[in-house]
Design a protein around this motif. Structure first.
Motif, PDB file in Angstrom:
ATOM      1  N   ASN A 153      -7.777   6.521  -4.292  1.00  0.00           N
ATOM      2  CA  ASN A 153      -6.353   6.582  -3.941  1.00  0.00           C
ATOM      3  C   ASN A 153      -5.389   6.126  -5.034  1.00  0.00           C
ATOM      4  OD1 ASN A 153      -6.771   3.802  -3.868  1.00  0.00           O
ATOM      5  ND2 ASN A 153      -7.216   3.846  -1.688  1.00  0.00           N
ATOM      6  N   GLY A 154      -5.930   5.769  -6.206  1.00  0.00           N
ATOM      7  CA  GLY A 154      -5.053   5.336  -7.289  1.00  0.00           C
ATOM      8  C   GLY A 154      -4.750   3.852  -7.282  1.00  0.00           C
ATOM      9  N   SER A 155      -5.458   3.076  -6.452  1.00  0.00           N
ATOM     10  CA  SER A 155      -5.196   1.624  -6.373  1.00  0.00           C
ATOM     11  C   SER A 155      -5.290   0.972  -7.742  1.00  0.00           C
ATOM     12  CB  SER A 155      -6.218   0.951  -5.458  1.00  0.00           C
ATOM     13  OG  SER A 155      -5.964   1.268  -4.122  1.00  0.00           O
ATOM     14  N   LEU A 156      -4.382   0.027  -7.972  1.00  0.00           N
ATOM     15  CA  LEU A 156      -4.361  -0.727  -9.222  1.00  0.00           C
ATOM     16  C   LEU A 156      -5.702  -1.449  -9.397  1.00  0.00           C
ATOM     17  CD1 LEU A 156      -1.989  -0.978 -11.168  1.00  0.00           C
ATOM     18  CD2 LEU A 156      -1.344  -3.095 -10.034  1.00  0.00           C
ATOM     19  N   ASP A 157      -6.308  -1.315 -10.575  1.00  0.00           N
ATOM     20  CA  ASP A 157      -7.584  -1.987 -10.878  1.00  0.00           C
ATOM     21  C   ASP A 157      -8.657  -1.735  -9.813  1.00  0.00           C
ATOM     22  OD1 ASP A 157      -6.447  -2.955 -13.158  1.00  0.00           O
ATOM     23  OD2 ASP A 157      -6.175  -5.008 -12.428  1.00  0.00           O
ATOM     24  N   ASN A 158      -8.605  -0.584  -9.151  1.00  0.00           N
ATOM     25  CA  ASN A 158      -9.608  -0.199  -8.139  1.00  0.00           C
ATOM     26  C   ASN A 158      -9.690  -1.173  -6.957  1.00  0.00           C
ATOM     27  OD1 ASN A 158     -10.227   1.634 -10.303  1.00  0.00           O
ATOM     28  ND2 ASN A 158     -12.268   1.915  -9.430  1.00  0.00           N
ATOM     29  N   VAL A 159      -8.585  -1.876  -6.687  1.00  0.00           N
ATOM     30  CA  VAL A 159      -8.615  -2.873  -5.606  1.00  0.00           C
ATOM     31  C   VAL A 159      -8.687  -2.181  -4.239  1.00  0.00           C
ATOM     32  CG1 VAL A 159      -7.226  -4.626  -4.408  1.00  0.00           C
ATOM     33  CG2 VAL A 159      -7.459  -4.689  -6.903  1.00  0.00           C
ATOM     34  N   ALA A 160      -9.695  -2.567  -3.451  1.00  0.00           N
ATOM     35  CA  ALA A 160      -9.858  -1.999  -2.109  1.00  0.00           C
ATOM     36  C   ALA A 160      -9.503  -3.000  -1.024  1.00  0.00           C
ATOM     37  CB  ALA A 160     -11.300  -1.538  -1.912  1.00  0.00           C
ATOM     38  N   GLY A 161      -9.523  -4.314  -1.381  1.00  0.00           N
ATOM     39  CA  GLY A 161      -9.217  -5.337  -0.380  1.00  0.00           C
ATOM     40  C   GLY A 161      -8.849  -6.646  -1.052  1.00  0.00           C
ATOM     41  N   ASP A 214      -2.142   6.306   2.842  1.00  0.00           N
ATOM     42  CA  ASP A 214      -1.389   5.316   2.065  1.00  0.00           C
ATOM     43  C   ASP A 214      -2.295   4.126   1.752  1.00  0.00           C
ATOM     44  OD1 ASP A 214       1.690   6.234   2.337  1.00  0.00           O
ATOM     45  OD2 ASP A 214       0.643   6.609   4.218  1.00  0.00           O
ATOM     46  N   GLY A 215      -3.153   4.310   0.768  1.00  0.00           N
ATOM     47  CA  GLY A 215      -4.109   3.246   0.451  1.00  0.00           C
ATOM     48  C   GLY A 215      -4.037   2.787  -0.982  1.00  0.00           C
ATOM     49  N   ASN A 216      -2.983   3.203  -1.646  1.00  0.00           N
ATOM     50  CA  ASN A 216      -2.800   2.990  -3.087  1.00  0.00           C
ATOM     51  C   ASN A 216      -2.246   1.583  -3.312  1.00  0.00           C
ATOM     52  OD1 ASN A 216      -1.988   3.197  -5.752  1.00  0.00           O
ATOM     53  ND2 ASN A 216      -0.934   5.151  -5.478  1.00  0.00           N
ATOM     54  N   TYR A 217      -3.152   0.633  -3.614  1.00  0.00           N
ATOM     55  CA  TYR A 217      -2.735  -0.775  -3.691  1.00  0.00           C
ATOM     56  C   TYR A 217      -1.902  -1.031  -4.933  1.00  0.00           C
ATOM     57  CZ  TYR A 217      -2.696  -5.804  -3.454  1.00  0.00           C
ATOM     58  OH  TYR A 217      -2.264  -7.109  -3.376  1.00  0.00           O
ATOM     59  N   PHE A 218      -0.787  -1.723  -4.720  1.00  0.00           N
ATOM     60  CA  PHE A 218       0.082  -2.102  -5.833  1.00  0.00           C
ATOM     61  C   PHE A 218       0.510  -3.552  -5.670  1.00  0.00           C
ATOM     62  CE2 PHE A 218       4.193  -3.002  -7.668  1.00  0.00           C
ATOM     63  CZ  PHE A 218       4.036  -2.543  -8.961  1.00  0.00           C
ATOM     64  N   ALA A 219       0.503  -4.280  -6.777  1.00  0.00           N
ATOM     65  CA  ALA A 219       1.126  -5.609  -6.818  1.00  0.00           C
ATOM     66  C   ALA A 219       1.635  -5.783  -8.244  1.00  0.00           C
ATOM     67  CB  ALA A 219       0.121  -6.694  -6.458  1.00  0.00           C
ATOM     68  N   ASP A 220       2.666  -6.619  -8.414  1.00  0.00           N
ATOM     69  CA  ASP A 220       3.195  -6.782  -9.778  1.00  0.00           C
ATOM     70  C   ASP A 220       2.189  -7.544 -10.645  1.00  0.00           C
ATOM     71  OD1 ASP A 220       3.613  -9.591  -9.461  1.00  0.00           O
ATOM     72  OD2 ASP A 220       5.474  -9.162  -8.389  1.00  0.00           O
ATOM     73  N   LEU A 242       0.857  -1.191   0.000  1.00  0.00           N
ATOM     74  CA  LEU A 242       0.000   0.000   0.000  1.00  0.00           C
ATOM     75  C   LEU A 242       0.885   1.230   0.000  1.00  0.00           C
ATOM     76  CD1 LEU A 242      -2.351  -1.864   2.219  1.00  0.00           C
ATOM     77  CD2 LEU A 242      -3.150  -0.669   0.168  1.00  0.00           C
ATOM     78  N   MET A 243       0.767   1.997  -1.080  1.00  0.00           N
ATOM     79  CA  MET A 243       1.644   3.139  -1.284  1.00  0.00           C
ATOM     80  C   MET A 243       0.893   4.440  -1.019  1.00  0.00           C
ATOM     81  SD  MET A 243       3.547   1.730  -4.628  1.00  0.00           S
ATOM     82  CE  MET A 243       4.566   3.167  -4.567  1.00  0.00           C
ATOM     83  N   ARG A 244       1.635   5.553  -1.031  1.00  0.00           N
ATOM     84  CA  ARG A 244       1.043   6.874  -0.859  1.00  0.00           C
ATOM     85  C   ARG A 244      -0.094   7.075  -1.875  1.00  0.00           C
ATOM     86  NH1 ARG A 244       3.447  10.855   2.025  1.00  0.00           N
ATOM     87  NH2 ARG A 244       3.452   9.069   3.410  1.00  0.00           N
TER      88      ARG A 244
END
Lengths: 229, 80
Positions: A181-189, A144-150, A102-104
């Motif tokens: 927050n910019g999360s990848l693919d709108n992932v919240a959880g 810091d809720g910006n979800y990232f995964a490769d 979880l990024m900025r």
């Protein structure tokens, strides 16, 4: 459902979590301090929201290495369900119990508002009281809720039902505007592989009483209480 | 022995802070900055005097705490 809520220095939503768990299960959760090395026998472990250790180094980084987390990890590996909300989600990713990071926030601003979530997998012990595609409105409050995964991890999550919730608009669409927050693919959880660990940024515990302005968050806790009765 | 650990975001990981700095530099009139990526430098003072052992210990520190290897790379520099 017996539950324990872990309290770190800087946790601040633990009592909201206690209230939501008690409302759903009728049992008062145990509060366990981060320096403790033992946990009571419980059916559910919860890592609440807040700013543990001041978010120093990275959000959740210090808390993930605190003494109690060794026991949380042991229980999680035995299959005891673990829920992390907001800072709790950050701690679970830092501890390696959930994939990604979880990024900025992309806006670089603290986001505090209601968001709409869509349940992506209703076949888990956390989401048994929901239907796939069901929408719920709950508050979020984080920096810091910006979800990232490769890309490989995202594909694996997508293919295995590992995405728990996405941010959507009023019609259930995963738009950029609905993403706080910019999360990848709108992932919240997300879930872990066995769907026994769940982390999410928004706060379902803060949408469990009409005085909160809504009760959509109850479904999570009632589903858990039923599954873990 | 003194050491510096440089923690940087992996290529492909979006860096909104770097972007904001890039934008601000442009607003100040600095032309020709093509990209900005923000990281951290962590300075450590170690009791260890053996370089190889110091590097091994620092590598473990990076993997266990100083960097989140899901999103970050790290580089270790021994400065004396």
């Amino acid at each position: 459902m017996r539950s324990a809520v872990i309290v770190f220095p800087g946790s601040n939503r633990e009592m909201d979590m206690v209230a939501a768990l008690e409302q759903a299960s009728g049992k008062k959760p145990a509060l366990v301090f981060h320096k403790d090395t033992e946990l009571p026998e419980v059916d559910l472990i919860v890592l609440p929201g807040g700013f543990s250790h001041g978010d120093y180094l990275r959000a959740g980084a210090m808390a993930a290495r605190s003494p109690v987390m060794a026991e949380v990890r042991r229980r999680a590996e035995k299959g005891v369900p673990v829920l992390g909300v907001c800072n709790g989600f950050q701690i679970l990713t830092e501890a390696g119990l959930l994939p990604g990071a979880l990024m900025r926030n992309a806006s670089l601003r603290f986001v505090c508002k209601n968001v709409t979530l869509r349940c992506e997998n209703a076949q888990t012990l956390f989401t048994g009281a929901m239907e796939a595609g069901q929408r719920m409105t709950v508050p979020c409050a984080h920096m810091d809720g910006n979800y990232f995964a490769d890309a490989d991890t995202m594909k694996r999550l997508e293919d295995s039902g590992g995405i728990a919730f996405r941010y959507v608009d009023g019609e259930g669409r995963t738009t950029e505007e609905a993403n706080p927050n910019g999360s990848l693919d709108n992932v919240a959880g997300v879930f872990n592989e066995t769907k026994t660990v769940l982390g999410l940024m928004p706060h379902p515990e803060d949408a469990t009483d009409p005085l909160h302005g809504g009760t959509d968050g109850r479904a999570l806790f009632h589903g858990l209480a039923e599954a873990l009765a | 022995m003194k050491a510096k650990v440089h923690v940087t975001l992996k290529p492909g990981v979006l860096d909104p802070q770097g972007k904001a700095i890039h934008h601000a530099l442009g607003a100040l009139g600095f032309q020709g900055v093509e990209e900005v990526r923000q990281g951290k430098v962590i300075e450590l003072e170690l009791a260890e005097t053996d370089r190889a052992r110091a590097e091994a210990a620092l590598d473990e520190m990076c993997r266990k705490l100083l960097a989140n290897t899901v999103i970050e790379n790290y580089a270790i520099e021994l400065t004396d």
